[in-house]
Design a protein around this motif. Structure first.
Motif, PDB file in Angstrom:
ATOM      1  N   MET A 250       0.829  -1.215   0.000  1.00 39.46           N
ATOM      2  CA  MET A 250       0.000   0.000   0.000  1.00 39.46           C
ATOM      3  C   MET A 250       0.862   1.264   0.000  1.00 39.46           C
ATOM      4  SD  MET A 250      -2.864  -1.375   2.746  1.00 39.46           S
ATOM      5  CE  MET A 250      -1.677  -1.885   3.996  1.00 39.46           C
ATOM      6  N   ASN A 251       0.544   2.187  -0.887  1.00 43.07           N
ATOM      7  CA  ASN A 251       1.322   3.437  -0.943  1.00 43.07           C
ATOM      8  C   ASN A 251       0.441   4.675  -1.107  1.00 43.07           C
ATOM      9  OD1 ASN A 251       0.613   3.165  -3.646  1.00 43.07           O
ATOM     10  ND2 ASN A 251       2.657   2.484  -4.264  1.00 43.07           N
ATOM     11  N   SER A 252      -0.736   4.619  -0.493  1.00 42.67           N
ATOM     12  CA  SER A 252      -1.579   5.811  -0.395  1.00 42.67           C
ATOM     13  C   SER A 252      -2.511   5.647   0.800  1.00 42.67           C
ATOM     14  CB  SER A 252      -2.401   6.046  -1.668  1.00 42.67           C
ATOM     15  OG  SER A 252      -3.491   5.157  -1.736  1.00 42.67           O
ATOM     16  N   ILE A 253      -2.866   6.747   1.420  1.00 38.27           N
ATOM     17  CA  ILE A 253      -3.777   6.710   2.566  1.00 38.27           C
ATOM     18  C   ILE A 253      -5.126   6.126   2.149  1.00 38.27           C
ATOM     19  CG2 ILE A 253      -5.046   8.108   4.235  1.00 38.27           C
ATOM     20  CD1 ILE A 253      -2.093   7.909   4.895  1.00 38.27           C
ATOM     21  N   GLU A 254      -5.580   6.483   0.959  1.00 39.36           N
ATOM     22  CA  GLU A 254      -6.876   6.003   0.472  1.00 39.36           C
ATOM     23  C   GLU A 254      -6.867   4.477   0.324  1.00 39.36           C
ATOM     24  OE1 GLU A 254      -6.293  10.103  -0.062  1.00 39.36           O
ATOM     25  OE2 GLU A 254      -5.086   8.479  -0.945  1.00 39.36           O
ATOM     26  N   MET A 255      -5.779   3.941  -0.223  1.00 37.33           N
ATOM     27  CA  MET A 255      -5.664   2.499  -0.399  1.00 37.33           C
ATOM     28  C   MET A 255      -5.653   1.789   0.950  1.00 37.33           C
ATOM     29  SD  MET A 255      -2.635   0.302  -2.306  1.00 37.33           S
ATOM     30  CE  MET A 255      -2.732   1.319  -3.789  1.00 37.33           C
ATOM     31  N   ILE A 256      -4.932   2.362   1.903  1.00 38.96           N
ATOM     32  CA  ILE A 256      -4.854   1.777   3.245  1.00 38.96           C
ATOM     33  C   ILE A 256      -6.235   1.733   3.889  1.00 38.96           C
ATOM     34  CG2 ILE A 256      -3.976   2.161   5.592  1.00 38.96           C
ATOM     35  CD1 ILE A 256      -1.437   3.354   4.145  1.00 38.96           C
ATOM     36  N   ARG A 257      -6.950   2.827   3.825  1.00 40.38           N
ATOM     37  CA  ARG A 257      -8.283   2.876   4.434  1.00 40.38           C
ATOM     38  C   ARG A 257      -9.242   1.897   3.768  1.00 40.38           C
ATOM     39  NH1 ARG A 257      -8.538   9.529   4.895  1.00 40.38           N
ATOM     40  NH2 ARG A 257      -7.206   9.679   6.769  1.00 40.38           N
ATOM     41  N   GLU A 258      -9.198   1.811   2.453  1.00 38.54           N
ATOM     42  CA  GLU A 258     -10.091   0.907   1.736  1.00 38.54           C
ATOM     43  C   GLU A 258      -9.769  -0.550   2.071  1.00 38.54           C
ATOM     44  OE1 GLU A 258     -12.928  -0.621  -1.118  1.00 38.54           O
ATOM     45  OE2 GLU A 258     -12.760   1.042   0.287  1.00 38.54           O
ATOM     46  N   ASN A 259      -8.487  -0.911   2.049  1.00 42.18           N
ATOM     47  CA  ASN A 259      -8.107  -2.288   2.342  1.00 42.18           C
ATOM     48  C   ASN A 259      -8.427  -2.671   3.787  1.00 42.18           C
ATOM     49  OD1 ASN A 259      -7.217  -2.426  -0.272  1.00 42.18           O
ATOM     50  ND2 ASN A 259      -5.039  -2.538   0.219  1.00 42.18           N
ATOM     51  N   CYS A 260      -8.249  -1.720   4.695  1.00 42.42           N
ATOM     52  CA  CYS A 260      -8.594  -1.977   6.099  1.00 42.42           C
ATOM     53  C   CYS A 260     -10.101  -2.157   6.270  1.00 42.42           C
ATOM     54  CB  CYS A 260      -8.084  -0.846   6.986  1.00 42.42           C
ATOM     55  SG  CYS A 260      -6.294  -0.873   7.256  1.00 42.42           S
ATOM     56  N   ARG A 261     -10.874  -1.403   5.509  1.00 45.32           N
ATOM     57  CA  ARG A 261     -12.335  -1.564   5.556  1.00 45.32           C
ATOM     58  C   ARG A 261     -12.718  -2.981   5.137  1.00 45.32           C
ATOM     59  NH1 ARG A 261     -16.249  -2.196   2.134  1.00 45.32           N
ATOM     60  NH2 ARG A 261     -14.948  -1.791   0.301  1.00 45.32           N
ATOM     61  N   ILE A 262     -12.143  -3.431   4.041  1.00 43.98           N
ATOM     62  CA  ILE A 262     -12.470  -4.773   3.542  1.00 43.98           C
ATOM     63  C   ILE A 262     -12.060  -5.835   4.564  1.00 43.98           C
ATOM     64  CG2 ILE A 262     -12.101  -6.429   1.678  1.00 43.98           C
ATOM     65  CD1 ILE A 262     -11.355  -3.963  -0.098  1.00 43.98           C
ATOM     66  N   ALA A 263     -10.859  -5.657   5.152  1.00 45.76           N
ATOM     67  CA  ALA A 263     -10.379  -6.622   6.145  1.00 45.76           C
ATOM     68  C   ALA A 263     -11.259  -6.637   7.386  1.00 45.76           C
ATOM     69  CB  ALA A 263      -8.938  -6.306   6.528  1.00 45.76           C
ATOM     70  N   SER A 264     -11.857  -5.517   7.693  1.00 43.12           N
ATOM     71  CA  SER A 264     -12.723  -5.431   8.877  1.00 43.12           C
ATOM     72  C   SER A 264     -14.097  -6.053   8.638  1.00 43.12           C
ATOM     73  CB  SER A 264     -12.899  -3.966   9.283  1.00 43.12           C
ATOM     74  OG  SER A 264     -11.662  -3.388   9.664  1.00 43.12           O
ATOM     75  N   GLU A 265     -14.543  -6.058   7.385  1.00 43.52           N
ATOM     76  CA  GLU A 265     -15.895  -6.529   7.076  1.00 43.52           C
ATOM     77  C   GLU A 265     -15.957  -8.000   6.659  1.00 43.52           C
ATOM     78  OE1 GLU A 265     -17.386  -3.997   4.034  1.00 43.52           O
ATOM     79  OE2 GLU A 265     -17.498  -2.217   5.316  1.00 43.52           O
ATOM     80  N   THR A 266     -14.858  -8.519   6.089  1.00 43.82           N
ATOM     81  CA  THR A 266     -14.884  -9.868   5.520  1.00 43.82           C
ATOM     82  C   THR A 266     -14.867 -10.942   6.607  1.00 43.82           C
ATOM     83  OG1 THR A 266     -13.685  -9.054   3.578  1.00 43.82           O
ATOM     84  CG2 THR A 266     -13.748 -11.433   3.911  1.00 43.82           C
ATOM     85  N   ARG A 267     -15.681 -11.953   6.435  1.00 41.07           N
ATOM     86  CA  ARG A 267     -15.725 -13.069   7.366  1.00 41.07           C
ATOM     87  C   ARG A 267     -15.349 -14.359   6.647  1.00 41.07           C
ATOM     88  NH1 ARG A 267     -16.024  -9.113   9.811  1.00 41.07           N
ATOM     89  NH2 ARG A 267     -17.447  -8.485  11.489  1.00 41.07           N
ATOM     90  N   GLU A 268     -14.601 -15.203   7.317  1.00 48.81           N
ATOM     91  CA  GLU A 268     -14.221 -16.483   6.706  1.00 48.81           C
ATOM     92  C   GLU A 268     -15.450 -17.358   6.519  1.00 48.81           C
ATOM     93  OE1 GLU A 268     -12.888 -19.727   9.878  1.00 48.81           O
ATOM     94  OE2 GLU A 268     -11.598 -17.963   9.961  1.00 48.81           O
ATOM     95  N   GLY A 269     -15.470 -18.076   5.403  1.00 54.42           N
ATOM     96  CA  GLY A 269     -16.572 -18.987   5.121  1.00 54.42           C
ATOM     97  C   GLY A 269     -17.871 -18.312   4.736  1.00 54.42           C
ATOM     98  N   ALA A 270     -17.824 -16.994   4.503  1.00 56.61           N
ATOM     99  CA  ALA A 270     -19.066 -16.273   4.219  1.00 56.61           C
ATOM    100  C   ALA A 270     -19.376 -16.165   2.726  1.00 56.61           C
ATOM    101  CB  ALA A 270     -18.994 -14.865   4.822  1.00 56.61           C
TER     102      ALA A 270
END
Length: 392
Positions: A250-270
């Motif tokens: 990651m090399n932008s604040i926007e990319m970091i925030r977006e990727n962190c959002r996805i990591a926070s919302e995704t559930r295994e096996g879903a």
């Protein structure tokens, strides 16, 4: 941020910061920008930061940032031993101490054998006393966990998993590499042995985002979920419980925030059946541009002349689905950067492989085409240099 766990049940953020791609200006890392990005990632819960000895300027930048912000104890540093540059036990220690100085720390949390290729390479390191050296470093607390990163086929990967009492490993894995590289079989095998598995190249160096064929881009745009191509790739990975963390350069604040959002919302096996089918549609759209219909099943292996047939076809296809530079670089890593080369040009045309190929691929003919495309002048010169200086 969500967390998965290492062998000792310590929390590792599902999203990891790959520090190879810090923004550079005039050949030097923009330290102020890198610092802002690292601090933003930490604020959002990222605690795993990955670098390597050969990532120019990366270790030094990380060391300065973590020291300045007094946050060393809050994060994990993952670094890698460039074993291909090591010729002696003294060389092991010298390189490691240089890494500690660059990082401005007295220990490394996750330490990897960088791009370990096969058992022969590991045996060579054992002859240098690597096992005794690791034991001393772990006893002194200078290394907390030991692992290896890997590019190559599933068979060699599984053999390496069994070759030592590793604490973790790292593989290239994404929905396009499900049946190549270590692949899903390798991922599940490592996990079955109790190893946390760190994932690199989740977007295939951007292939699964910016370089998607037009048909795939249109599918992503039209999907009612509104997810980006990157989000589909990340969710596909985090759906699998065997995946511990996914590295992103990651090399932008926007990319970091977006990727962190996805990591926070995704559930295994879903993942639903519809979502799985959609990712397969994207994969099919990419595969339409491929030259050889190899599925990576491995029935053609082993080759009497040690040719990595599925690996060769994977990179040959990359020339047409991605670009020549990426394909040739990956092919070089997986064929001549090892004790025993696995190049397509080693084929003698015995035909044993074709007797077992369920796809009916004219393997001998296709290997000739692949060799012509992948083994250019640079490849041949690199091979000579590796043998001359005995780097592997």
């Amino acid at each position: 941020m969500q967390y998965r766990y290492d062998k000792e049940k310590n929390p590792v953020s599902m999203l990891a910061f790959g520090c190879m791609r810090f923004t550079k200006e005039n050949g030097k890392i923009n330290l102020e920008k890198a610092e802002a990005e690292i601090l933003e990632a930490m604020k959002l819960g990222v605690n795993y930061f990955d670098t390597a000895y050969i990532y120019s300027g990366s270790e030094e930048a990380m060391g300065k940032i973590f020291e300045k912000n007094h946050c060393r104890e809050q994060i994990y540093i993952a670094d890698k031993l460039p074993h291909y540059l090591i010729k002696s036990a003294a060389g092991l220690e010298k390189t490691f101490q240089e890494q500690l100085r660059r990082l401005r720390t007295n220990y490394i949390d996750f330490y990897l054998m960088h791009m370990l290729t096969n058992l022969e390479t590991w045996e060579k390191l054992k002859d240098l006393g690597i096992e005794e050296w690791i034991a001393k470093k772990k006893a002194s607390g200078e290394i907390h966990r030991i692992g290896f990163s890997y590019h190559g086929n599933t068979k060699d990967f599984c053999e390496l998993v069994d070759a030592y009492d590793w604490d973790f490993c790292m593989i290239q894995y994404n929905y396009l590499d499900e049946n190549s590289q270590a692949g899903r079989r390798g991922l599940q095998y490592a996990a079955s042995k109790g190893l946390p598995v760190m994932i690199m190249e989740p977007l295939r160096g951007g292939k699964l985002v910016n370089l998607l064929p037009e048909e795939a881009k249109q599918k992503v745009t039209a999907h009612p979920s509104g997810r980006s191509a990157a989000e589909w790739a990340f969710r596909w990975l985090w759906n699998q419980p065997e995946v511990t963390t996914v590295l992103s350069g990651m090399n932008s604040i926007e990319m970091i925030r977006e990727n962190c959002r996805i990591a926070s919302e995704t559930r295994e096996g879903a993942f639903t059946e519809e979502e799985t089918a959609f990712v397969n549609e994207l994969k099919d759209a990419i595969n339409h541009s491929m030259k050889v219909g190899c599925t990576g099943c491995g029935y053609c292996m082993p080759c009497p002349k040690n040719v990595d047939i599925p690996g060769t076809f994977s990179f040959y296809n990359l020339i047409y689905s991605e670009n020549k530079k990426t394909a040739r670089k990956g092919y070089m890593q997986c064929t001549i950067f090892r004790q025993t080369p696995t190049s397509a040009s080693q084929c003698v045309g015995c035909g044993k492989c074709e007797q077992h190929c369920p796809q009916g691929i004219p393997i001998r003919e296709e290997l000739k085409h692949a060799s012509k495309e992948l083994e250019n002048v640079t490849y041949k010169l690199a091979g000579k240099a590796i043998r001359l200086f005995k780097l592997w």
